[in-house]
Each structure stands twice: as C-alpha cells, then as structure tokens.
Enzyme design. Structure first.
Site, PDB file in Angstrom:
ATOM      1  N   TYR A 129       0.921  -0.836  -0.413  1.00  0.00           N
ATOM      2  CA  TYR A 129       0.008   0.321   0.019  1.00  0.00           C
ATOM      3  C   TYR A 129       0.862   1.376   0.192  1.00  0.00           C
ATOM      4  O   TYR A 129       0.427   2.249  -1.036  1.00  0.00           O
ATOM      5  CB  TYR A 129      -0.598   0.012   1.123  1.00  0.00           C
ATOM      6  CG  TYR A 129      -1.662   1.347   1.395  1.00  0.00           C
ATOM      7  CD1 TYR A 129      -2.739   1.535   0.522  1.00  0.00           C
ATOM      8  CD2 TYR A 129      -1.290   2.256   1.953  1.00  0.00           C
ATOM      9  CE1 TYR A 129      -3.666   2.632   0.953  1.00  0.00           C
ATOM     10  CE2 TYR A 129      -2.204   3.811   2.305  1.00  0.00           C
ATOM     11  CZ  TYR A 129      -2.880   4.053   1.673  1.00  0.00           C
ATOM     12  OH  TYR A 129      -3.884   5.083   2.249  1.00  0.00           O
ATOM     13  N   ARG A 176      -1.782   9.817  12.956  1.00  0.00           N
ATOM     14  CA  ARG A 176      -2.907  10.491  14.003  1.00  0.00           C
ATOM     15  C   ARG A 176      -4.316  10.646  13.741  1.00  0.00           C
ATOM     16  O   ARG A 176      -4.879  11.307  14.843  1.00  0.00           O
ATOM     17  CB  ARG A 176      -2.173  11.980  13.055  1.00  0.00           C
ATOM     18  CG  ARG A 176      -3.471  13.208  13.606  1.00  0.00           C
ATOM     19  CD  ARG A 176      -3.321  14.498  11.912  1.00  0.00           C
ATOM     20  NE  ARG A 176      -3.690  13.903  11.306  1.00  0.00           N
ATOM     21  CZ  ARG A 176      -3.736  15.009  10.143  1.00  0.00           C
ATOM     22  NH1 ARG A 176      -3.091  15.968  10.302  1.00  0.00           N
ATOM     23  NH2 ARG A 176      -4.348  14.500   8.899  1.00  0.00           N
ATOM     24  N   ARG A 186     -12.391   2.754   8.704  1.00  0.00           N
ATOM     25  CA  ARG A 186     -11.061   2.264   7.467  1.00  0.00           C
ATOM     26  C   ARG A 186      -9.920   1.825   8.623  1.00  0.00           C
ATOM     27  O   ARG A 186     -10.349   2.435  10.158  1.00  0.00           O
ATOM     28  CB  ARG A 186     -10.834   3.567   7.177  1.00  0.00           C
ATOM     29  CG  ARG A 186     -11.705   4.666   5.782  1.00  0.00           C
ATOM     30  CD  ARG A 186     -11.003   6.124   5.384  1.00  0.00           C
ATOM     31  NE  ARG A 186     -11.071   6.780   6.255  1.00  0.00           N
ATOM     32  CZ  ARG A 186     -11.797   7.620   6.199  1.00  0.00           C
ATOM     33  NH1 ARG A 186     -12.550   6.946   5.261  1.00  0.00           N
ATOM     34  NH2 ARG A 186     -11.590   8.220   7.461  1.00  0.00           N
ATOM     35  N   PHE A 246       8.398  23.456  -0.865  1.00  0.00           N
ATOM     36  CA  PHE A 246       8.248  22.361  -1.200  1.00  0.00           C
ATOM     37  C   PHE A 246       8.198  21.453  -1.005  1.00  0.00           C
ATOM     38  O   PHE A 246       7.233  20.512   0.165  1.00  0.00           O
ATOM     39  CB  PHE A 246       7.871  22.186  -2.946  1.00  0.00           C
ATOM     40  CG  PHE A 246       6.510  21.020  -3.108  1.00  0.00           C
ATOM     41  CD1 PHE A 246       5.276  21.341  -3.183  1.00  0.00           C
ATOM     42  CD2 PHE A 246       7.413  19.788  -3.958  1.00  0.00           C
ATOM     43  CE1 PHE A 246       4.458  20.223  -3.103  1.00  0.00           C
ATOM     44  CE2 PHE A 246       6.435  19.073  -4.199  1.00  0.00           C
ATOM     45  CZ  PHE A 246       5.264  18.778  -4.404  1.00  0.00           C
TER      46      PHE A 246
HETATM   47  C1  IN0 Z   1       1.819  15.091  -1.562  1.00  0.00           C
HETATM   48  C2  IN0 Z   1       3.220  15.093  -0.280  1.00  0.00           C
HETATM   49  C3  IN0 Z   1       4.612  15.561  -1.157  1.00  0.00           C
HETATM   50  C4  IN0 Z   1       5.542  16.651  -0.927  1.00  0.00           C
HETATM   51  C5  IN0 Z   1       6.730  17.862  -1.349  1.00  0.00           C
HETATM   52  C6  IN0 Z   1       7.437  16.260  -1.614  1.00  0.00           C
HETATM   53  C7  IN0 Z   1       7.283  14.722  -1.411  1.00  0.00           C
HETATM   54  C8  IN0 Z   1       7.154  13.476  -1.482  1.00  0.00           C
HETATM   55  C9  IN0 Z   1       7.609  12.751  -1.820  1.00  0.00           C
HETATM   56  C10 IN0 Z   1       6.509  12.564  -1.382  1.00  0.00           C
HETATM   57  C11 IN0 Z   1       4.980  13.735  -1.357  1.00  0.00           C
HETATM   58  C12 IN0 Z   1       6.248  14.295  -0.969  1.00  0.00           C
HETATM   59  O1  IN0 Z   1       2.731  16.230   0.878  1.00  0.00           O
HETATM   60  C13 IN0 Z   1       2.164  16.507   1.102  1.00  0.00           C
HETATM   61  C14 IN0 Z   1       1.479  17.337   1.686  1.00  0.00           C
HETATM   62  C15 IN0 Z   1      -0.292  17.612   1.879  1.00  0.00           C
HETATM   63  O2  IN0 Z   1      -1.223  17.874   1.172  1.00  0.00           O
HETATM   64  N1  IN0 Z   1      -0.430  18.431   3.175  1.00  0.00           N
HETATM   65  C16 IN0 Z   1      -1.936  18.656   3.040  1.00  0.00           C
HETATM   66  C17 IN0 Z   1      -2.361  17.795   4.611  1.00  0.00           C
HETATM   67  C18 IN0 Z   1      -3.470  18.227   4.616  1.00  0.00           C
HETATM   68  O3  IN0 Z   1      -4.226  17.411   5.852  1.00  0.00           O
HETATM   69  O4  IN0 Z   1      -4.688  18.133   3.552  1.00  0.00           O
HETATM   70  C19 IN0 Z   1      -1.602  20.169   4.340  1.00  0.00           C
HETATM   71  O5  IN0 Z   1      -2.888  20.971   3.620  1.00  0.00           O
HETATM   72  O6  IN0 Z   1      -0.973  20.635   4.303  1.00  0.00           O
HETATM   73  C20 IN0 Z   1       0.442  14.510   1.231  1.00  0.00           C
HETATM   74  O7  IN0 Z   1       0.133  15.158   2.297  1.00  0.00           O
HETATM   75  N2  IN0 Z   1       0.634  14.113   0.012  1.00  0.00           N
HETATM   76  C21 IN0 Z   1       1.080  14.585  -1.136  1.00  0.00           C
HETATM   77  C22 IN0 Z   1       0.413  14.162  -2.557  1.00  0.00           C
HETATM   78  C23 IN0 Z   1       0.483  15.005  -4.131  1.00  0.00           C
HETATM   79  C24 IN0 Z   1       2.110  15.171  -3.957  1.00  0.00           C
HETATM   80 CL1  IN0 Z   1       2.709  15.751  -5.423  1.00  0.00          CL
HETATM   81  C25 IN0 Z   1       2.467  15.337  -3.387  1.00  0.00           C
HETATM   82  C26 IN0 Z   1      -0.313  13.511  -0.018  1.00  0.00           C
HETATM   83  C27 IN0 Z   1       0.677  11.327   0.597  1.00  0.00           C
HETATM   84  C28 IN0 Z   1      -0.280  10.313   0.461  1.00  0.00           C
HETATM   85  C29 IN0 Z   1       1.860  11.595   1.536  1.00  0.00           C
HETATM   86  C30 IN0 Z   1       1.917  11.090  -0.873  1.00  0.00           C
END
Ligand code: IN0
Length: 375
Positions: A129, A176, A186, A246
C-alpha cells in the site's frame, strides 16, 4: 485568561501568525499571477486552493513548468484519495473505479452519485500500500525535479530516499487519524504491530485499554522516526529554493504532528492537530537544511522528554532519537532549545498586554468623564 496565558508562552507563534497575515508569507510563497493563466489552469488553482490552503501556496511558489505539473498531479492524487477513502462505495465498485480513474479525467460530465451504506475497509498489506499510494508519488515527483533540471539526476535516481519522503508523511497521517478512520470504518494501522497489544484494532479506542493503546502508538511513532535520516539526506541534496520549501514543509509538519501525538491519550479520544501559529512558524522557518535539522532536533527532543520509563519501546525510541540528533548537530554545536520561545519576547508580549489593558481602562475612564461633563 488561560488562553491569554497560553498565547503569552508562544510569542514567536503569535508574531509569525501576524507577520504571515500581513503578507510576510510572500517571501516563502510569492503569490501567483492569475492573469497569465489559461481558463483551465485558473480552475485547477481554484480547486487547489479549496483542497489545502497552506500547501496550495507552497505549490504555487514552485518554479516555471513544475508548478502546473505538480498542481495537476496533486489534484489528481487528492481526487483518487477521496474515492479511496469513501466508505459509502463497496470494494467491488471501488477497485474498478480506481483502475479506470485515468479515463474519467477526460470525461467532463463524469460524476459518482450513488453513495450507499457504510462499508468497512481494512488494509491487509501495508508495505505494498505504501509503495503504491506514497512511494510512487515521491519517485514521480523526484524524477520531475531532475528532468526539469531543477535538481541533480541523483534526486530522480535514488528511489529509496524519495520513497522515505512520502512514507514518513503517510505513516504520520495514519497514526494521527486513528480515531477518525475507526469512526469511518477504515483501518490502516499495521496488524503485525497492533495484534501484539489488542485482539481487535477497535479495542484500542476503549477507555480501559488506553495504556496498551498508547504503547502501540508509541511503537508506531518510533518506527516512523526511522525515516528521518533518509529525509534529511534527500533534503540536503536539493538545490532549488522553491523545491526545497515544497519538500521540507510537509516533513517538518509531520515531525511536529508526531511530537504532539507521542504518548498522548487524546489521539484515541479526539483530534490532535498542530496549532495554526506552529504551522505558520514551521512554514516560514523550514527554508534551508540547517533550519530543518534544528526543527527536527527540537521535536525529537520533545519526544525524548515524554518517553515513559515503562514503555516497551523506550530503548528503541531513545536510540533512534540519539542518532537523529547526532545527524542534526553540525560539528558538535549545541542547538538553542529556547530558539522558539525567547524570554525577551515573552516579556515584550506581557508588557504589550498590560499596556493594552491600561490604555483600554484609561480610554473607558476618559469616555465616562466626557459623558459626565456633557450631562
Ligand atoms: C504530496 C506530499 C509531498 C510533498 C513534497 C514532496 C514529497 C515527496 C515525496 C512524497 C510526498 C511529497 O505532501 C503532501 C502534503 C499535504 O498535502 N499537506 C496537506 C495535508 C492535509 O491535511 O491536507 C496540508 O494541508 O498541509 C501530502 O501529504 N501528500 C502529497 C500528495 C501529492 C503530492 Cl504531489 C505531494 C500525500 C501523500 C499521501 C503523503 C503522498
């Protein structure tokens, strides 16, 4: 008064919140030029700002071509996540829907309106996953940074480190959101861990099991901390400022969240979130590798101070924290623990609050005087 006391203890957070609200965030996140965007992109950024305000700002600050690519990637992944998390869709419907999702993106009128009863979803294979949900995002993003020549080729090639970046965030979210996920049907906590503490994962939410519930969570947090050395190596290789921000911001948010959750009963009773002022301070500070190391050092120190001597994972937790702190200290320098709460700022806040009270009382008295004279 209790609230005032809490705020006075966090002068830097109030200062940063005010600075952020007054446009100080623009240094880390310059605003986007809306007029230069096509109508389609305007819609993308509108949706992006609706999904996550603070993180949307960090994406909008990315350079050139990368900004639109990441905006679209983030929206597509959030949409996929929304389908995955929707417990009103049965697995028989959900799995083919996720497989065909890419084709729905081209069908402008595609909608899903058949929400039914609640289904349960248990995660059976945690490593697989993690690889698909998170690892591939990190690997995809890292290749994008390298291909666009914003970062060295090694960033796109070292898939192990890119994987850790995503897994650290995802494990934090899973820890969390225990209660929220339980209530929605879930289950994401790994069976190989929780089965050593309870018969069913849902038993951890029962008040009589709070002690084992916390021990189980502390073990999961200790496990998540092991990704930090990889995260620091990855971040130390980045060269472009906007890419650094970022990548670093979600990582420092994650360690702050883990520190707030560690040994905290509230995770099994409600929501544990980091304060707005804390989030803003982290966003403004996490702009270079030394600042990130200092933030990591302080939050693992906070965890260290909370380790109960009776906790079954206490030795492992101490070990990983010491090794993280060794990485974080440049040539044996000691990081100031008061960095986030200098005493003089507390005094200044106290003085400001007292002056405010004094001035309010004076102006009230003056008004009463004027009214008395008028009468
Ligand atoms: C993310 C990641 C993310 C950002 C930067 C570099 C990364 C490198 C590897 C993998 C993930 C990376 O960051 C986001 C952060 C985020 O969405 N924060 C939200 C949380 C919220 O509660 O909504 C905020 O408001 O601060 C992230 O969590 N994910 C994510 C998704 C797509 C991309 Cl392009 C980058 C989700 C996850 C599951 C960790 C991949």
């Amino acid at each position: 008064m209790e609230q005032v006391g809490k705020w006075l203890g966090r002068p830097r957070e109030i200062y940063n919140l005010l600075r952020f609200k007054m446009g100080g965030g623009a240094a880390v996140m310059p605003p986007l030029d809306q007029d230069a965007l096509s109508d389609n992109l305007k819609i993308c950024y509108k949706y992006l700002n609706q999904t996550s305000r603070s993180f949307a700002a960090v994406i909008q600050a990315l350079d050139g071509e990368l900004r639109h690519a990441v905006c679209i990637l983030y929206l597509v992944l959030r949409a996929l996540d929304t389908v995955e998390d929707d417990m009103t869709i049965s697995l028989e419907t959900k799995v083919p829907m996720l497989h065909d999702f890419h084709s729905y993106l081209y069908q402008l009128d595609w909608r899903y309106m058949e929400s039914k009863e609640k289904y349960k979803q248990v995660l059976e294979d945690f490593p697989t996953y993690c690889h698909y949900v998170v690892g591939l995002v990190g690997i995809g993003l890292s290749r994008l940074f390298s291909v666009l020549e914003l970062e060295d080729p090694i960033i796109g090639q070292d898939t192990e480190l890119a994987n850790s970046m995503g897994v650290f965030i995802e494990k934090t979210i899973i820890i969390r959101d225990y209660l929220e996920d339980q209530l929605a049907g879930r289950e994401f906590w790994p069976r190989e861990v929780w089965s050593r503490y309870a018969k069913k994962l849902s038993d951890l939410a029962k008040p009589e099991n709070i002690d084992v519930a916390i021990q189980c969570m502390n073990e999961l947090i200790t496990n998540a901390l092991h990704h930090i050395p990889d995260v620091l190596t990855y971040l130390s290789r980045l060269k472009t400022q906007s890419v650094f921000n970022f990548c670093a911001i979600p990582q420092v948010m994650a360690i702050a969240t883990l520190a707030a959750c560690y040994n905290n009963k509230q995770v099994f009773r409600g929501v544990v979130k980091i304060r707005k002022g804390q989030a803003v301070t982290l966003m403004m500070d996490a702009t270079n590798i030394q600042a990130v190391k200092s933030i990591m050092y302080q939050y693992v120190e906070e965890i260290y101070r909370k380790i109960p001597s009776t906790d079954p994972s206490s030795n492992k937790t101490q070990q990983i924290i010491v090794s993280i702190q060794t990485i974080c200290l440049p040539n044996g320098t000691v990081v100031s623990r008061n960095h986030y709460s200098p005493i003089y700022l507390s005094c200044a806040m106290l003085l400001a609050a007292l002056s405010w009270q004094y001035l309010s009382a004076m102006s009230e008295a003056l008004e009463e005087d004027v009214q008395a004279n008028e009468n």
